[in-house]
Design a protein around this motif. Structure first.
Motif, PDB file in Angstrom:
ATOM      1  N   ILE A   1      19.732   0.798   0.727  1.00 25.71           N
ATOM      2  CA  ILE A   1      20.808   1.194   1.630  1.00 25.71           C
ATOM      3  C   ILE A   1      22.049   1.416   0.782  1.00 25.71           C
ATOM      4  O   ILE A   1      22.551   0.495   0.123  1.00 25.71           O
ATOM      5  N   GLY A   2      22.477   2.647   0.711  1.00 23.71           N
ATOM      6  CA  GLY A   2      23.642   2.975  -0.102  1.00 23.71           C
ATOM      7  C   GLY A   2      23.381   2.943  -1.586  1.00 23.71           C
ATOM      8  O   GLY A   2      24.284   2.639  -2.368  1.00 23.71           O
ATOM      9  N   CYS A   3      22.145   3.254  -2.019  1.00 24.69           N
ATOM     10  CA  CYS A   3      21.861   3.228  -3.460  1.00 24.69           C
ATOM     11  C   CYS A   3      20.936   4.370  -3.890  1.00 24.69           C
ATOM     12  O   CYS A   3      20.199   4.235  -4.859  1.00 24.69           O
ATOM     13  N   GLY A   4      20.962   5.470  -3.166  1.00 21.03           N
ATOM     14  CA  GLY A   4      20.241   6.661  -3.610  1.00 21.03           C
ATOM     15  C   GLY A   4      18.803   6.747  -3.141  1.00 21.03           C
ATOM     16  O   GLY A   4      18.281   5.836  -2.494  1.00 21.03           O
ATOM     17  N   PRO A   5      18.124   7.841  -3.512  1.00 19.55           N
ATOM     18  CA  PRO A   5      16.781   8.123  -3.009  1.00 19.55           C
ATOM     19  C   PRO A   5      15.630   7.549  -3.835  1.00 19.55           C
ATOM     20  O   PRO A   5      14.485   7.548  -3.374  1.00 19.55           O
ATOM     21  N   GLU A   6      15.909   7.063  -5.051  1.00 18.52           N
ATOM     22  CA  GLU A   6      14.818   6.647  -5.938  1.00 18.52           C
ATOM     23  C   GLU A   6      14.405   5.205  -5.690  1.00 18.52           C
ATOM     24  O   GLU A   6      14.367   4.362  -6.591  1.00 18.52           O
ATOM     25  N   VAL A   7      14.111   4.904  -4.435  1.00 18.23           N
ATOM     26  CA  VAL A   7      13.624   3.596  -4.013  1.00 18.23           C
ATOM     27  C   VAL A   7      12.358   3.830  -3.192  1.00 18.23           C
ATOM     28  O   VAL A   7      11.960   4.966  -2.946  1.00 18.23           O
ATOM     29  N   SER A   8      11.744   2.741  -2.753  1.00 21.51           N
ATOM     30  CA  SER A   8      10.476   2.881  -2.020  1.00 21.51           C
ATOM     31  C   SER A   8      10.668   3.211  -0.553  1.00 21.51           C
ATOM     32  O   SER A   8       9.717   3.616   0.122  1.00 21.51           O
ATOM     33  N   GLY A   9      11.879   3.007  -0.047  1.00 17.02           N
ATOM     34  CA  GLY A   9      12.157   3.270   1.353  1.00 17.02           C
ATOM     35  C   GLY A   9      13.631   3.100   1.643  1.00 17.02           C
ATOM     36  O   GLY A   9      14.414   2.752   0.749  1.00 17.02           O
ATOM     37  N   GLN A  10      14.016   3.343   2.876  1.00 17.29           N
ATOM     38  CA  GLN A  10      15.414   3.272   3.279  1.00 17.29           C
ATOM     39  C   GLN A  10      15.551   2.456   4.561  1.00 17.29           C
ATOM     40  O   GLN A  10      14.641   2.421   5.390  1.00 17.29           O
TER      41      GLN A  10
ATOM     42  N   VAL B   1      15.118  -0.715 -10.958  1.00 19.43           N
ATOM     43  CA  VAL B   1      14.530  -1.861 -10.262  1.00 19.43           C
ATOM     44  C   VAL B   1      13.204  -1.458  -9.627  1.00 19.43           C
ATOM     45  O   VAL B   1      12.193  -2.159  -9.758  1.00 19.43           O
ATOM     46  N   THR B   2      13.196  -0.331  -8.971  1.00 14.09           N
ATOM     47  CA  THR B   2      11.986   0.147  -8.295  1.00 14.09           C
ATOM     48  C   THR B   2      10.847   0.361  -9.289  1.00 14.09           C
ATOM     49  O   THR B   2       9.687   0.018  -9.017  1.00 14.09           O
ATOM     50  N   GLU B   3      11.182   0.896 -10.454  1.00 15.47           N
ATOM     51  CA  GLU B   3      10.184   1.129 -11.500  1.00 15.47           C
ATOM     52  C   GLU B   3       9.663  -0.179 -12.080  1.00 15.47           C
ATOM     53  O   GLU B   3       8.487  -0.280 -12.460  1.00 15.47           O
TER      54      GLU B   3
ATOM     55  N   LYS C   1       0.836  -1.205   0.000  1.00 14.91           N
ATOM     56  CA  LYS C   1       0.000   0.000   0.000  1.00 14.91           C
ATOM     57  C   LYS C   1       0.871   1.254   0.000  1.00 14.91           C
ATOM     58  O   LYS C   1       0.592   2.218  -0.724  1.00 14.91           O
ATOM     59  N   TRP C   2       1.939   1.244   0.821  1.00 14.20           N
ATOM     60  CA  TRP C   2       2.803   2.414   0.896  1.00 14.20           C
ATOM     61  C   TRP C   2       3.458   2.700  -0.445  1.00 14.20           C
ATOM     62  O   TRP C   2       3.565   3.849  -0.853  1.00 14.20           O
ATOM     63  N   LYS C   3       3.896   1.642  -1.151  1.00 15.79           N
ATOM     64  CA  LYS C   3       4.500   1.896  -2.461  1.00 15.79           C
ATOM     65  C   LYS C   3       3.457   2.444  -3.424  1.00 15.79           C
ATOM     66  O   LYS C   3       3.720   3.394  -4.173  1.00 15.79           O
ATOM     67  N   ALA C   4       2.278   1.842  -3.436  1.00 13.01           N
ATOM     68  CA  ALA C   4       1.220   2.295  -4.334  1.00 13.01           C
ATOM     69  C   ALA C   4       0.850   3.752  -4.071  1.00 13.01           C
ATOM     70  O   ALA C   4       0.538   4.505  -4.995  1.00 13.01           O
ATOM     71  N   ASP C   5       0.921   4.156  -2.808  1.00 12.13           N
ATOM     72  CA  ASP C   5       0.574   5.527  -2.435  1.00 12.13           C
ATOM     73  C   ASP C   5       1.739   6.496  -2.600  1.00 12.13           C
ATOM     74  O   ASP C   5       1.579   7.706  -2.382  1.00 12.13           O
ATOM     75  N   GLY C   6       2.926   5.961  -2.934  1.00  8.34           N
ATOM     76  CA  GLY C   6       4.103   6.816  -3.053  1.00  8.34           C
ATOM     77  C   GLY C   6       4.622   7.311  -1.726  1.00  8.34           C
ATOM     78  O   GLY C   6       5.305   8.331  -1.646  1.00  8.34           O
ATOM     79  N   ARG C   7       4.336   6.596  -0.684  1.00  6.92           N
ATOM     80  CA  ARG C   7       4.726   6.967   0.683  1.00  6.92           C
ATOM     81  C   ARG C   7       5.998   6.207   1.060  1.00  6.92           C
ATOM     82  O   ARG C   7       6.027   4.983   1.068  1.00  6.92           O
ATOM     83  N   ALA C   8       7.086   6.918   1.350  1.00  6.87           N
ATOM     84  CA  ALA C   8       8.375   6.289   1.628  1.00  6.87           C
ATOM     85  C   ALA C   8       8.322   5.445   2.897  1.00  6.87           C
ATOM     86  O   ALA C   8       7.733   5.831   3.908  1.00  6.87           O
ATOM     87  N   ILE C   9       8.951   4.278   2.833  1.00  2.47           N
ATOM     88  CA  ILE C   9       8.971   3.314   3.937  1.00  2.47           C
ATOM     89  C   ILE C   9      10.236   3.524   4.765  1.00  2.47           C
ATOM     90  O   ILE C   9      11.326   3.695   4.211  1.00  2.47           O
ATOM     91  N   THR C  10      10.091   3.492   6.073  1.00  2.41           N
ATOM     92  CA  THR C  10      11.239   3.662   6.957  1.00  2.41           C
ATOM     93  C   THR C  10      11.525   2.366   7.712  1.00  2.41           C
ATOM     94  O   THR C  10      10.614   1.734   8.247  1.00  2.41           O
ATOM     95  N   MET C  11      12.803   2.000   7.753  1.00  2.00           N
ATOM     96  CA  MET C  11      13.217   0.777   8.441  1.00  2.00           C
ATOM     97  C   MET C  11      14.562   1.010   9.106  1.00  2.00           C
ATOM     98  O   MET C  11      15.425   1.693   8.563  1.00  2.00           O
TER      99      MET C  11
END
Length: 270
Positions: A201-210, A190-192, A9-19
């Motif tokens: 982790i260590g691969c930039g901001p264009e992912v679904s979360g960090q 990959v995210t697209e 749901k978070w990815k579909a909504d474009g809401r970044a995931i925190t871990m």
């Protein structure tokens, strides 16, 4: 309470995931009161907590013990536990016994490194009702094969292979994939390409979360300062100063002071 289906749901909504990665109940208790979405009990505990030079020293028992501690501290968070080195490569029965231990310790899901040779096992784990998180790029359990902790997917061919691996993990039933130390443009591709979220982790901001190890973001180790691990505090210095102040107060007899101990003998009732 957040749950595994929320990741999609978070990815579909474009809401970044925190871990964040955490290993103990005391820290997990703090995280439970924070806004972080999920906690990874990583096999990095072999290095961060136990002082080994790589994650290959982690065992199922070690991860299960840390998972149980984190669950006690963070009853309201999504917890993912790492399947440690070779625990998934000794046959389905042994692998499922490892999964069983981690889930009973309190995990909501397990994480499994690499795609090659793992697809059938991932399908079996998912079909058994256990969510699986994949892990591609720099997979630390393969540090010896990589010749060290090095950036992955740097060539066009390697990038294409990683994207295909990610697609296969999604088809096998993974609910998300960790991408570690790969170029930012590859992580974006990959995210697209996936419906499921990517956690970087260590691969930039264009992912679904960090994801970051909580010890790293808190600045607990002065000797470990990788470029990708931004420090949001400097607890190594803070803790050191606090302990030095305590030692000085003990030596000067400023601690304990009046009010910090009982000065009168309590007589027993006759």
């Amino acid at each position: 309470m957040k749950s595994i289906p929320d990741f999609l749901k978070w990815k579909a909504d474009g809401r970044a995931i925190t871990m964040v990665t955490c290993y103990d109940a005391a820290t997990a208790k703090i995280l439970n009161a924070s806004s972080v979405d999920s906690i990874l009990v990583g096999d990095s505990c072999a290095m961060v907590v136990h002082g080994y030079d790589s994650t290959v020293h982690a065992t199922v028992e070690m991860i299960a013990t840390h998972t149980a501690a984190v669950r006690r501290g963070a009853p309201d968070k999504v917890i993912i536990a790492d399947l440690p080195f070779l625990s998934n490569r000794k046959g389905t029965e042994i692998a499922m016994d490892a999964v069983d231990q981690l889930m009973k310790a309190g995990a909501n899901a397990v994480k499994l490194e690499r795609r090659k040779g793992n697809i059938q096992l991932i399908e079996h784990i998912v079909d058994s009702g256990v969510p699986v998180m994949g892990h591609l790029g720099l997979t630390p359990q393969s540090v010896n094969a990589f010749g060290g902790f090095k950036m992955q997917a740097k060539s066009d061919a390697a990038a294409r292979a990683l994207i295909e691996d990610a697609k296969m993990l999604e088809l096998a039933g993974c609910f998300s994939v960790v991408l570690e130390c790969i170029p930012g443009d590859v992580a974006a591709q990959v995210t697209e390409a996936l419906t499921i979220p990517t956690i970087g982790i260590g691969c930039g901001p264009e992912v679904s979360g960090q994801v970051l190890v909580v010890n790293d973001l808190l600045g607990m180790d002065r000797s470990f300062q990788p470029r990708f691990a931004r420090k949001y505090a400097n607890l190594a210095e803070t803790i050191g100063q606090a302990v030095d102040s305590y030692c000085a107060d003990v030596q000067s007899k400023a601690f304990p002071a009046a009010g910090e101990y009982s000065s009168k003998l309590v007589k027993a009732a006759s």
